[in-house]
Design an enzyme around this catalytic site. Structure first.
Site, PDB file in Angstrom:
ATOM      1  N   HIS A  46       0.844  -1.196   0.000  1.00 47.43           N
ATOM      2  CA  HIS A  46       0.000   0.000   0.000  1.00 47.43           C
ATOM      3  C   HIS A  46       0.876   1.241   0.000  1.00 47.43           C
ATOM      4  O   HIS A  46       2.102   1.149   0.160  1.00 47.43           O
ATOM      5  CB  HIS A  46      -0.930   0.018   1.217  1.00 47.43           C
ATOM      6  CG  HIS A  46      -0.233  -0.144   2.523  1.00 47.43           C
ATOM      7  ND1 HIS A  46       0.604   0.806   3.044  1.00 47.43           N
ATOM      8  CD2 HIS A  46      -0.216  -1.171   3.409  1.00 47.43           C
ATOM      9  CE1 HIS A  46       1.085   0.384   4.191  1.00 47.43           C
ATOM     10  NE2 HIS A  46       0.619  -0.825   4.442  1.00 47.43           N
TER      11      HIS A  46
HETATM   12  P1  TYD Z   1      -1.588  -2.542   7.717  1.00 52.04           P
HETATM   13  O1  TYD Z   1      -1.011  -1.169   7.795  1.00 52.04           O
HETATM   14  O2  TYD Z   1      -2.459  -2.871   6.543  1.00 52.04           O
HETATM   15  O3  TYD Z   1      -0.418  -3.623   7.800  1.00 52.04           O
HETATM   16  P2  TYD Z   1       0.958  -3.714   7.002  1.00 52.04           P
HETATM   17  O4  TYD Z   1       2.007  -3.589   8.036  1.00 52.04           O
HETATM   18  O5  TYD Z   1       0.984  -5.049   6.378  1.00 52.04           O
HETATM   19  O6  TYD Z   1       1.008  -2.614   6.022  1.00 52.04           O
HETATM   20  O7  TYD Z   1      -2.382  -2.809   9.082  1.00 52.04           O
HETATM   21  C1  TYD Z   1      -3.052  -4.024   9.325  1.00 52.04           C
HETATM   22  C2  TYD Z   1      -4.233  -3.740  10.224  1.00 52.04           C
HETATM   23  O8  TYD Z   1      -3.789  -3.314  11.509  1.00 52.04           O
HETATM   24  C3  TYD Z   1      -5.094  -2.599   9.704  1.00 52.04           C
HETATM   25  O9  TYD Z   1      -6.109  -3.090   8.856  1.00 52.04           O
HETATM   26  C4  TYD Z   1      -5.647  -1.997  10.975  1.00 52.04           C
HETATM   27  C5  TYD Z   1      -4.599  -2.263  12.008  1.00 52.04           C
HETATM   28  N1  TYD Z   1      -3.757  -1.105  12.353  1.00 52.04           N
HETATM   29  C6  TYD Z   1      -4.155  -0.246  13.351  1.00 52.04           C
HETATM   30  O10 TYD Z   1      -5.239  -0.406  13.941  1.00 52.04           O
HETATM   31  N2  TYD Z   1      -3.346   0.791  13.725  1.00 52.04           N
HETATM   32  C7  TYD Z   1      -2.155   1.023  13.122  1.00 52.04           C
HETATM   33  O11 TYD Z   1      -1.420   1.974  13.478  1.00 52.04           O
HETATM   34  C8  TYD Z   1      -1.744   0.144  12.043  1.00 52.04           C
HETATM   35  C9  TYD Z   1      -0.445   0.370  11.336  1.00 52.04           C
HETATM   36  C10 TYD Z   1      -2.567  -0.901  11.713  1.00 52.04           C
END
Ligand code: TYD
Length: 130
Positions: A49
């Site tokens: 993303h």
């Molecule tokens: P995401 O940022 O999609 O993960 P990645 O590290 O793979 O990019 O985050 C996964 C899920 O975690 C997201 O759908 C909601 C939760 N989340 C939070 O609640 N707070 C946060 O600060 C982050 C980064 C994620």
């Protein structure tokens, strides 16, 4: 803005080393959030993303992993494996984090609080916005 590696202070000491981050001295943004990624099973990939507004600093506090960034034209790969290097990721960069070593720990300091509306989760949409 391009991604850059920030060399954080390190105090080498036979009792163990120490590093730190000060918002005013090492970051171009105000700290709104800190999160961390851990217990990543072998072969898994995180990310996939971009953020419209969020800027981040990524530090491999333990172990190693690769951060792959794409600005819509060029791809940049950073292997993070030292707890005194921070990778500064500007807004509007497509990013993946992969090749996590066993027991690796990624700390991410962010310029915003969590907001799903700040995510772009479709690469074509990202390229169009770019
Ligand atoms: P995401 O940022 O999609 O993960 P990645 O590290 O793979 O990019 O985050 C996964 C899920 O975690 C997201 O759908 C909601 C939760 N989340 C939070 O609640 N707070 C946060 O600060 C982050 C980064 C994620």
């Amino acid at each position: 803005m391009k991604p850059i590696i920030i060399n954080l202070p390190k105090y080498l000491d036979r009792r163990g080393n120490l590093s730190f981050i000060e918002e005013e001295n090492h970051l171009p943004f105000k700290i709104k959030r800190v999160y961390w990624i851990y217990d990543v099973p072998g072969g898994e990939v995180r990310g996939g993303h971009a953020f419209k507004e969020t800027e981040e600093l990524i530090v491999a506090l333990s172990g190693s992993f690769d951060v792959v960034l794409n600005d819509g034209e060029n791809e940049y790969r950073y292997s993070l494996n030292r707890s005194y290097y921070g990778l500064l990721v500007p807004k509007m960069m497509w990013r993946m984090i992969e090749n996590f070593s066993t027991n690796s720990l990624a700390m991410i300091i962010a310029s915003t609080v969590y907001d799903e509306n700040d995510y772009i989760r479709d690469f074509n949409e990202f390229k169009n916005l770019k």
